[in-house]
Design an enzyme around this catalytic site. Structure first.
Site, PDB file in Angstrom:
ATOM      1  N   ASP A  67       1.086   6.096 -94.631  1.00 43.17           N
ATOM      2  CA  ASP A  67      -0.215   5.565 -94.985  1.00 43.17           C
ATOM      3  C   ASP A  67      -0.869   6.607 -95.888  1.00 43.17           C
ATOM      4  OD1 ASP A  67      -1.889   3.368 -94.705  1.00 43.17           O
ATOM      5  OD2 ASP A  67      -3.207   4.438 -93.344  1.00 43.17           O
ATOM      6  N   PHE A 143      -4.065   3.801-107.900  1.00 46.96           N
ATOM      7  CA  PHE A 143      -4.987   4.690-108.602  1.00 46.96           C
ATOM      8  C   PHE A 143      -4.280   5.747-109.461  1.00 46.96           C
ATOM      9  CE2 PHE A 143      -7.778   3.110-105.113  1.00 46.96           C
ATOM     10  CZ  PHE A 143      -8.747   2.540-105.922  1.00 46.96           C
TER      11      PHE A 143
HETATM   12  P1  IMP Z   1      -1.547   2.235 -98.170  1.00 51.36           P
HETATM   13  O1  IMP Z   1      -0.931   3.503 -97.708  1.00 51.36           O
HETATM   14  O2  IMP Z   1      -0.502   1.224 -98.502  1.00 51.36           O
HETATM   15  O3  IMP Z   1      -2.611   1.727 -97.256  1.00 51.36           O
HETATM   16  O4  IMP Z   1      -2.188   2.581 -99.571  1.00 51.36           O
HETATM   17  C1  IMP Z   1      -3.515   2.636 -99.803  1.00 51.36           C
HETATM   18  C2  IMP Z   1      -3.832   2.480-101.246  1.00 51.36           C
HETATM   19  O5  IMP Z   1      -3.925   3.784-101.789  1.00 51.36           O
HETATM   20  C3  IMP Z   1      -2.849   1.753-102.139  1.00 51.36           C
HETATM   21  O6  IMP Z   1      -3.114   0.392-102.213  1.00 51.36           O
HETATM   22  C4  IMP Z   1      -3.102   2.379-103.485  1.00 51.36           C
HETATM   23  O7  IMP Z   1      -4.157   1.725-104.138  1.00 51.36           O
HETATM   24  C5  IMP Z   1      -3.560   3.778-103.124  1.00 51.36           C
HETATM   25  N1  IMP Z   1      -2.454   4.749-103.247  1.00 51.36           N
HETATM   26  C6  IMP Z   1      -1.763   5.340-102.262  1.00 51.36           C
HETATM   27  N2  IMP Z   1      -0.848   6.174-102.758  1.00 51.36           N
HETATM   28  C7  IMP Z   1      -0.979   6.094-104.085  1.00 51.36           C
HETATM   29  C8  IMP Z   1      -0.280   6.718-105.158  1.00 51.36           C
HETATM   30  O8  IMP Z   1       0.657   7.499-105.004  1.00 51.36           O
HETATM   31  N3  IMP Z   1      -0.701   6.381-106.382  1.00 51.36           N
HETATM   32  C9  IMP Z   1      -1.724   5.500-106.614  1.00 51.36           C
HETATM   33  N4  IMP Z   1      -2.389   4.894-105.674  1.00 51.36           N
HETATM   34  C10 IMP Z   1      -2.003   5.187-104.393  1.00 51.36           C
END
Ligand code: IMP
Length: 188
Positions: A67, A143
């Site tokens: 996460d 991002f």
């Molecule tokens: P999750 O871990 O899938 O909940 O990710 C959360 C959100 O953080 C994602 O939807 C992305 O928008 C952003 N995110 C997480 N890691 C990255 C990365 O390495 N690059 C760009 N955005 C990221």
């Protein structure tokens, strides 16, 4: 002997970034998208610790999941655990707008990566310190086009996967995992 781990994610980009690091060792990785609801918490460590237990119950094989969140200092750590929601609603343009008159652009990406098998359950934290760019630069996902890690001048969106892994929260968490895993299971 080759080790095989199941990565629980529906995110192809995360899979690509993690796979490229693990494939340097005798660790095979397979992606599986499971519909497991995440608990609500302000701590991504807590979210992923709960998630990995449920994932292991379903898969019954060594599993990893992660996460991640973006924490902007001047916005008191927002969007943090709500990063995914903020990406879907505001997107890169929205965050740039939100930061328009803010001089202090410091932000951190944080990744909590969990591993579980029949013996061990561990969480590894990777942090990438940096700043929010003034404009959208490059491609990438999420991002990536607005985050510049502190040791570089390019955004993640302007880097290839290997370059990004050198600086990224995910690359750092995975490298900590690999170090522990190789020591624990004595693999080269
Ligand atoms: P999750 O871990 O899938 O909940 O990710 C959360 C959100 O953080 C994602 O939807 C992305 O928008 C952003 N995110 C997480 N890691 C990255 C990365 O390495 N690059 C760009 N955005 C990221």
């Amino acid at each position: 002997m080759k080790f095989s781990i199941v990565l629980i994610t529906g995110n192809e980009n995360k899979y690509r970034e993690i796979k490229i690091l693990l494939s340097k060792f005798k660790i095979e990785i397979e992606k599986l998208d499971l519909d497991i609801p995440e608990i609500q918490s302000n701590e991504i460590e807590e979210i992923i610790s709960d998630f990995i237990k449920k994932a292991y119950e379903e898969v019954r094989k060594p599993v990893i999941a992660e996460d991640s969140g973006l924490f902007i200092r001047k916005l008191n750590g927002f969007p943090g655990p709500y990063t995914s929601y903020v990406y879907k609603t505001l997107g890169n343009e929205g965050v740039i707008k939100l930061m328009r008159d803010i001089e202090d652009r410091y932000a951190e990406f944080k990744c909590a990566l969990a591993y579980k098998d029949d013996k061990y359950e561990k969480v590894f934290i990777g942090i990438s310190k940096g700043k929010i760019s003034n404009e959208i630069r490059g491609k990438g996902w999420g991002f990536d086009p607005i985050f510049i890690p502190e040791e570089a001048s390019l955004t993640f969106g302007e880097m290839n996967v290997e370059e990004k892994n050198n600086y990224s929260h995910r690359g750092r968490a995975i490298n900590l995992f690999i170090e522990w895993f190789r020591k624990t299971y004595m693999i080269d």
